[in-house]
Design a protein around this motif. Structure first.
Motif, PDB file in Angstrom:
ATOM      1  N   GLY A  34       4.768  -4.787  -7.808  1.00  0.00           N
ATOM      2  CA  GLY A  34       3.996  -3.891  -6.953  1.00  0.00           C
ATOM      3  C   GLY A  34       4.721  -3.615  -5.650  1.00  0.00           C
ATOM      4  O   GLY A  34       5.361  -4.503  -5.080  1.00  0.00           O
ATOM      5  N   LEU A  35       4.615  -2.380  -5.157  1.00  0.00           N
ATOM      6  CA  LEU A  35       5.322  -1.967  -3.947  1.00  0.00           C
ATOM      7  C   LEU A  35       4.969  -2.840  -2.750  1.00  0.00           C
ATOM      8  O   LEU A  35       5.864  -3.328  -2.040  1.00  0.00           O
ATOM      9  CB  LEU A  35       5.005  -0.497  -3.658  1.00  0.00           C
ATOM     10  N   CYS A  64      -2.254   2.326  -8.070  1.00  0.00           N
ATOM     11  CA  CYS A  64      -1.061   2.253  -8.911  1.00  0.00           C
ATOM     12  C   CYS A  64       0.203   2.293  -8.069  1.00  0.00           C
ATOM     13  O   CYS A  64       1.147   1.512  -8.289  1.00  0.00           O
ATOM     14  CB  CYS A  64      -1.049   3.406  -9.913  1.00  0.00           C
ATOM     15  N   VAL A  65       0.266   3.202  -7.114  1.00  0.00           N
ATOM     16  CA  VAL A  65       1.461   3.380  -6.296  1.00  0.00           C
ATOM     17  C   VAL A  65       1.704   2.172  -5.399  1.00  0.00           C
ATOM     18  O   VAL A  65       2.843   1.713  -5.246  1.00  0.00           O
ATOM     19  CB  VAL A  65       1.360   4.677  -5.464  1.00  0.00           C
ATOM     20  N   LEU A  66       0.650   1.628  -4.805  1.00  0.00           N
ATOM     21  CA  LEU A  66       0.816   0.547  -3.840  1.00  0.00           C
ATOM     22  C   LEU A  66       0.928  -0.829  -4.483  1.00  0.00           C
ATOM     23  O   LEU A  66       1.655  -1.700  -3.969  1.00  0.00           O
ATOM     24  CB  LEU A  66      -0.349   0.547  -2.848  1.00  0.00           C
ATOM     25  N   THR A  67       0.223  -1.049  -5.588  1.00  0.00           N
ATOM     26  CA  THR A  67       0.166  -2.411  -6.129  1.00  0.00           C
ATOM     27  C   THR A  67       0.532  -2.507  -7.606  1.00  0.00           C
ATOM     28  O   THR A  67       0.536  -3.603  -8.162  1.00  0.00           O
ATOM     29  CB  THR A  67      -1.235  -3.019  -5.926  1.00  0.00           C
ATOM     30  N   THR A  79       2.511  -2.757   6.210  1.00  0.00           N
ATOM     31  CA  THR A  79       1.457  -1.872   6.695  1.00  0.00           C
ATOM     32  C   THR A  79       1.629  -0.501   6.067  1.00  0.00           C
ATOM     33  O   THR A  79       2.713  -0.137   5.596  1.00  0.00           O
ATOM     34  CB  THR A  79       1.501  -1.748   8.229  1.00  0.00           C
ATOM     35  N   LEU A  80       0.549   0.256   6.046  1.00  0.00           N
ATOM     36  CA  LEU A  80       0.556   1.647   5.608  1.00  0.00           C
ATOM     37  C   LEU A  80       0.081   2.478   6.788  1.00  0.00           C
ATOM     38  O   LEU A  80      -1.085   2.396   7.171  1.00  0.00           O
ATOM     39  CB  LEU A  80      -0.362   1.838   4.399  1.00  0.00           C
ATOM     40  N   ASP A  81       0.992   3.233   7.381  1.00  0.00           N
ATOM     41  CA  ASP A  81       0.699   3.950   8.626  1.00  0.00           C
ATOM     42  C   ASP A  81       0.087   3.013   9.667  1.00  0.00           C
ATOM     43  O   ASP A  81      -0.884   3.342  10.361  1.00  0.00           O
ATOM     44  CB  ASP A  81      -0.243   5.135   8.373  1.00  0.00           C
ATOM     45  N   GLY A  82       0.633   1.811   9.764  1.00  0.00           N
ATOM     46  CA  GLY A  82       0.203   0.853  10.766  1.00  0.00           C
ATOM     47  C   GLY A  82      -0.959  -0.026  10.365  1.00  0.00           C
ATOM     48  O   GLY A  82      -1.279  -0.974  11.083  1.00  0.00           O
ATOM     49  N   GLN A  83      -1.602   0.239   9.219  1.00  0.00           N
ATOM     50  CA  GLN A  83      -2.737  -0.559   8.771  1.00  0.00           C
ATOM     51  C   GLN A  83      -2.264  -1.648   7.804  1.00  0.00           C
ATOM     52  O   GLN A  83      -1.607  -1.352   6.803  1.00  0.00           O
ATOM     53  CB  GLN A  83      -3.777   0.326   8.084  1.00  0.00           C
ATOM     54  N   GLY A 110      -3.043  -5.939   2.045  1.00  0.00           N
ATOM     55  CA  GLY A 110      -3.040  -7.195   1.321  1.00  0.00           C
ATOM     56  C   GLY A 110      -1.912  -7.197   0.305  1.00  0.00           C
ATOM     57  O   GLY A 110      -1.365  -6.139  -0.019  1.00  0.00           O
ATOM     58  N   PRO A 111      -1.556  -8.369  -0.244  1.00  0.00           N
ATOM     59  CA  PRO A 111      -0.404  -8.411  -1.154  1.00  0.00           C
ATOM     60  C   PRO A 111      -0.621  -7.602  -2.429  1.00  0.00           C
ATOM     61  O   PRO A 111       0.251  -6.894  -2.881  1.00  0.00           O
ATOM     62  CB  PRO A 111      -0.228  -9.901  -1.452  1.00  0.00           C
TER      63      PRO A 111
END
Length: 345
Positions: A250-251, A292-295, A329-333, A336-337
């Motif tokens: 996962g990314l 899907c894209v993030l994890t 982070t995603l745009d600073g947020q 979680g793993p």
């Protein structure tokens, strides 16, 4: 698998005797099981399928193979797959499993900046495993290895308890004079980039889970047989990439591994990932597409951190920035793993 003759052009097929009982493999075809052939007979049918290579000084036939290491260093990695844990027989053929186990190993070699020089293959199988499945597995593995330019130099066979089927590959690689690319070299200000797709494998898995593989067969095909951009690893190393790894779990989880190893943070760009999400949303919905894209795991694309002044090699695209701090982070947020963990509940 070491006790076999040299690899020869393919000209043999499995020929069950009339005394062998007929069984069905998971995909419905009939044929004998492993219990009904000897190890030598099995290998005589498999090894002619497998590719050799110019760096193989001694192929299968002795207690061990001999592979050239012109760089003086050898990259080595291994990955295993377990039936009903890493694949399901009703979703994947033996050929799919063979191709995937090559992909997950050679992506690791590429992530170090190396090119493959040899594969060692282990099969641990219940003797009731259909011979047709093993032949299918060997065919898929051979095709994937040949396409990647990776010779198969040997391996091992073992029987297993009822129902168990495990395949494993150990991959060797050559750095061609380059230094290995580690996870620990990322620096604040680096450009985070990816070579390959994001989320396709997990989207395909989602469709199989929903019983809707026909909604996007190309995503299901990618889940069954990932297609890593192997050559991008050495290209990135030559371009001066600071850190790199294979996106297997996962990314966010894998970017977090770079962050921890390098003592930095990774900030991903929602805008840069939007095209990846849009490519999946029609099949699985936008919310699941982001998941899907993030994890999503088993993508086996490459993630790299490049100096800001270095033009990205062709085939790479920017998706974020290395920052001071820690975590992902995603745009600073903070994220979680997520992703895949072999031992999570």
């Amino acid at each position: 698998m070491a006790r076999t003759s040299q690899t020869l052009p393919c000209r043999c097929r499995f020929r069950p005797s009339r005394r062998q009982r007929v069984v069905k493999d998971p995909n419905g075809s009939e044929g004998p099981t492993l219990a009904q052939v000897s190890e030598s007979e099995l290998l005589e049918g498999i090894f002619p399928l497998l590719p050799g290579g110019h760096g193989v000084l001694l192929g299968p036939g002795d207690d061990a193979a001999l592979v050239a290491a012109p760089d003086g260093k050898v990259v080595a990695t291994t990955d295993a797959m377990v039936r009903d844990r890493d694949w399901r027989d009703d979703w994947s053929t033996g050929a799919d499993v063979g191709a995937k186990t090559v992909a997950q190993n050679l992506a690791d070699v590429a992530a170090m900046g190396a090119v493959p020089t040899g594969l060692l293959v282990t099969l641990i199988a219940d003797p009731a495993t259909p011979l047709a499945w093993v032949h299918d597995f060997a065919t898929g593995l051979a095709e994937a290895a040949r396409e990647a330019g990776a010779p198969v130099v040997g391996g091992d066979l073992s029987s297993a308890p009822p129902g168990m089927l495990v395949v494993s590959v150990t991959a060797l690689g050559d750095l061609e004079g380059r230094e290995p690319v580690l996870r620990s070299g990322a620096r604040p200000g680096d450009v985070v980039a990816v070579a390959g797709s994001l989320g396709r494998s997990h989207a395909g898995w989602r469709l199989l889970e929903r019983g809707e593989p026909g909604r996007a067969p190309e995503l299901v095909d990618y889940h069954r047989r990932p297609r890593p951009a192997y050559r991008q690893g050495p290209l990135a190393a030559e371009a001066g990439v600071h850190a790199m790894l294979d996106l297997s779990d996962g990314l966010v989880r894998d970017a977090g591994r770079v962050a921890r190893a390098s003592g930095v943070g990774v900030d991903l760009s929602r805008e840069a990932l939007q095209a990846d999400v849009a490519a999946l949303a029609g099949a699985v919905g936008e919310e699941t597409a982001w998941e899907c894209v993030l994890t999503g795991g088993e993508e086996h694309s490459l993630l790299g951190c490049f100096p800001a002044h270095v033009p990205l090699p062709r085939g790479w695209r920017r998706i974020g920035t290395v920052v001071a701090g820690d975590g992902v982070t995603l745009d600073g947020q903070a994220q979680g793993p997520g992703g895949w963990d072999h031992f999570a509940g």
